[in-house]
Design an enzyme around this catalytic site. Sequence first.
Site, PDB file in Angstrom:
ATOM      1  N   LYS A  22      51.574  30.797  86.333  1.00 36.82           N
ATOM      2  CA  LYS A  22      50.592  29.838  86.880  1.00 36.82           C
ATOM      3  C   LYS A  22      50.606  29.855  88.405  1.00 36.82           C
ATOM      4  O   LYS A  22      49.556  29.922  89.037  1.00 36.82           O
ATOM      5  CB  LYS A  22      50.941  28.419  86.389  1.00 36.82           C
ATOM      6  CG  LYS A  22      50.198  27.335  87.138  1.00 36.82           C
ATOM      7  CD  LYS A  22      50.516  25.944  86.646  1.00 36.82           C
ATOM      8  CE  LYS A  22      51.762  25.298  87.209  1.00 36.82           C
ATOM      9  NZ  LYS A  22      51.627  24.657  88.526  1.00 36.82           N
ATOM     10  N   ASN A  23      51.805  29.786  88.986  1.00 35.19           N
ATOM     11  CA  ASN A  23      51.877  29.629  90.440  1.00 35.19           C
ATOM     12  C   ASN A  23      51.626  30.928  91.201  1.00 35.19           C
ATOM     13  O   ASN A  23      51.590  30.921  92.436  1.00 35.19           O
ATOM     14  CB  ASN A  23      53.211  28.997  90.840  1.00 35.19           C
ATOM     15  CG  ASN A  23      53.254  27.527  90.430  1.00 35.19           C
ATOM     16  OD1 ASN A  23      52.210  26.940  90.099  1.00 35.19           O
ATOM     17  ND2 ASN A  23      54.440  26.937  90.441  1.00 35.19           N
ATOM     18  N   CYS A 122      51.612  12.815  95.604  1.00 34.36           N
ATOM     19  CA  CYS A 122      51.561  13.044  94.162  1.00 34.36           C
ATOM     20  C   CYS A 122      52.868  12.551  93.560  1.00 34.36           C
ATOM     21  O   CYS A 122      53.738  12.048  94.267  1.00 34.36           O
ATOM     22  CB  CYS A 122      51.321  14.503  93.837  1.00 34.36           C
ATOM     23  SG  CYS A 122      52.735  15.524  94.111  1.00 34.36           S
ATOM     24  N   ARG A 127      54.359  15.155  99.900  1.00 33.17           N
ATOM     25  CA  ARG A 127      53.835  16.520  99.979  1.00 33.17           C
ATOM     26  C   ARG A 127      52.725  16.712 101.024  1.00 33.17           C
ATOM     27  O   ARG A 127      51.573  16.985 100.686  1.00 33.17           O
ATOM     28  CB  ARG A 127      53.361  16.989  98.598  1.00 33.17           C
ATOM     29  CG  ARG A 127      54.493  17.056  97.603  1.00 33.17           C
ATOM     30  CD  ARG A 127      54.050  17.513  96.246  1.00 33.17           C
ATOM     31  NE  ARG A 127      53.897  18.952  96.150  1.00 33.17           N
ATOM     32  CZ  ARG A 127      53.424  19.570  95.080  1.00 33.17           C
ATOM     33  NH1 ARG A 127      53.027  18.878  94.049  1.00 33.17           N
ATOM     34  NH2 ARG A 127      53.335  20.872  95.044  1.00 33.17           N
ATOM     35  N   ASP A 312      61.463  23.672  90.045  1.00 36.66           N
ATOM     36  CA  ASP A 312      60.595  23.567  88.866  1.00 36.66           C
ATOM     37  C   ASP A 312      61.368  23.708  87.551  1.00 36.66           C
ATOM     38  O   ASP A 312      60.782  23.599  86.471  1.00 36.66           O
ATOM     39  CB  ASP A 312      59.476  24.627  88.926  1.00 36.66           C
ATOM     40  CG  ASP A 312      58.444  24.301  89.990  1.00 36.66           C
ATOM     41  OD1 ASP A 312      58.419  23.155  90.457  1.00 36.66           O
ATOM     42  OD2 ASP A 312      57.669  25.212  90.355  1.00 36.66           O
ATOM     43  N   ARG A 404      48.598  21.631  81.750  1.00 44.73           N
ATOM     44  CA  ARG A 404      48.355  22.184  83.087  1.00 44.73           C
ATOM     45  C   ARG A 404      49.151  23.456  83.300  1.00 44.73           C
ATOM     46  O   ARG A 404      48.728  24.336  84.042  1.00 44.73           O
ATOM     47  CB  ARG A 404      48.774  21.176  84.160  1.00 44.73           C
ATOM     48  CG  ARG A 404      47.923  19.937  84.184  1.00 44.73           C
ATOM     49  CD  ARG A 404      48.316  19.063  85.325  1.00 44.73           C
ATOM     50  NE  ARG A 404      48.137  19.808  86.578  1.00 44.73           N
ATOM     51  CZ  ARG A 404      48.278  19.279  87.778  1.00 44.73           C
ATOM     52  NH1 ARG A 404      48.593  18.011  87.899  1.00 44.73           N
ATOM     53  NH2 ARG A 404      48.102  20.008  88.854  1.00 44.73           N
TER      54      ARG A 404
END
Length: 427
Positions: A22-23, A122, A127, A312, A404
């Site tokens: 994803k990233n 968030c 951030r 993560d 997500r």
Amino acid sequence: MDRMRIIGGVPLEGTIPIGGAKNAALPLMAASLLSDETLRLENVPDLADVAAMANLLAQHGVDIERGEWPGPGDGCLELSAAHITSVTAPYDLVRKMRASVLVLGPLVARCGRARVSLPGGCAIGTRPIDLHINGLRKFGVEIELSGGYVEARAPKGLHGAEIVFPFVSVGATEQLLMAATLAEGESVLINAAREPEIGDLAECLVKMGARIDGVGSDRLHVTGVGRLHGAVHRIIPDRIETGTFIMAAAATGGDVRLTHTRPDFVTAVIRRLDGAGIELTTAEDSIRVRRRGDGLDGVDVTTEPYPGYPTDLQAQFMALMTTARGVSLITETVFENRFMHVPELARMGANITVQGASALVRGVPRLIGAPVMATDLRASVSLVIAGLVAEGETVINRVYHLDRGYERLEDKLAACGARIERLRDGA
Ligand code: EPZ
């Protein structure tokens, strides 16, 4: 809103194919704005965040052809930014996904203008994007913050510059790397992030005609070019999905083979789990996960930028440690507020004390299922891992967080014997 129901206590056994990262996918999609030719991305994961980035790019005028998504590794996107029709990234889209700010550098480098909403805070912290803005200013971009938007202008184009990051930022490195490819002259990014996703972005940019040296190091040297062209690029495997399933297999005392992955991307994770009593057997593109003995031992972890242990995978590691023998000290150094999973894990019987940036986990013999919910993607998946271990039923609310970043999560786990099902809205 969908929920996920898990009946815990089944050791996972089987094979799980890992999807594209994803990233890596999100910045690569933003990179399509740098060229008027088609960028074809392969191994694109089918995720809500990818769809969100596609929506944003479509409203900038990017033409997006989506290949079928019949199985792992087959997802493909063709992105053609021949005509950019809007340089505004509106609040409603940026607010939903922070990675949207990555269109700022490419838009201003290609069009000389961009108007991108500030993302705001968030669930995992404030951030800010000050490093992105300061770096673009060094490239000669005039930036004003007004009405919640970053208004960026560079009517004469960008010029190369030396950027020294005061601390490591994945997003700022990606933003400035993309912008530097079209800046006139030489740029150097010093103390750049070294995450594999940045190496992947750099490799794709080089295929598009960018001139970048030092890929994989913390010093990226870019010689600007007049234009970039189209390319075909296959996205790297998702190391966070890999680590998550390693943790799930280890927590349940199972025997799982992860395929289509890159063991070298999770070296720091393998090292910690080895200390906890997990046997990880690696081949070129697969990892087999089993327990060495009859339980888990507590080990300490501190999150750090790559190649350190990833933030993560902090929440998932904490779920694993809840039933380990002894204690585990988990320290979060990347984000200031990334322990939202702690109270939820505690509701399932975990014994965790948080003090500042550290959480002390005292292992308990068992967790008990409960209704739980979390406020971000990785916290949510840590509750899935806890649910797989816990006695009885766990229902996880706000499943959209999982969608997500995890492709077919329940299917992949169910294929290994997990008793997990999605309860559709209203069920
Ligand atoms: C990326 O976020 C990832 N997102 C995150 O993944 C990941 O947790 C994070 O890197 C760290 O590895 C994507 O790649 C899309 P940073 P990013 O800039 O780029 C501070 C997930 O679950 N900072 O490296 O936003 C920042 O607040 C997610 O998949 C500034 O102060 O992270 C943080 O404390 C969540 N000013 C630290 O730096 C800035 O201008 C590192 O953030 C930029 C960052």
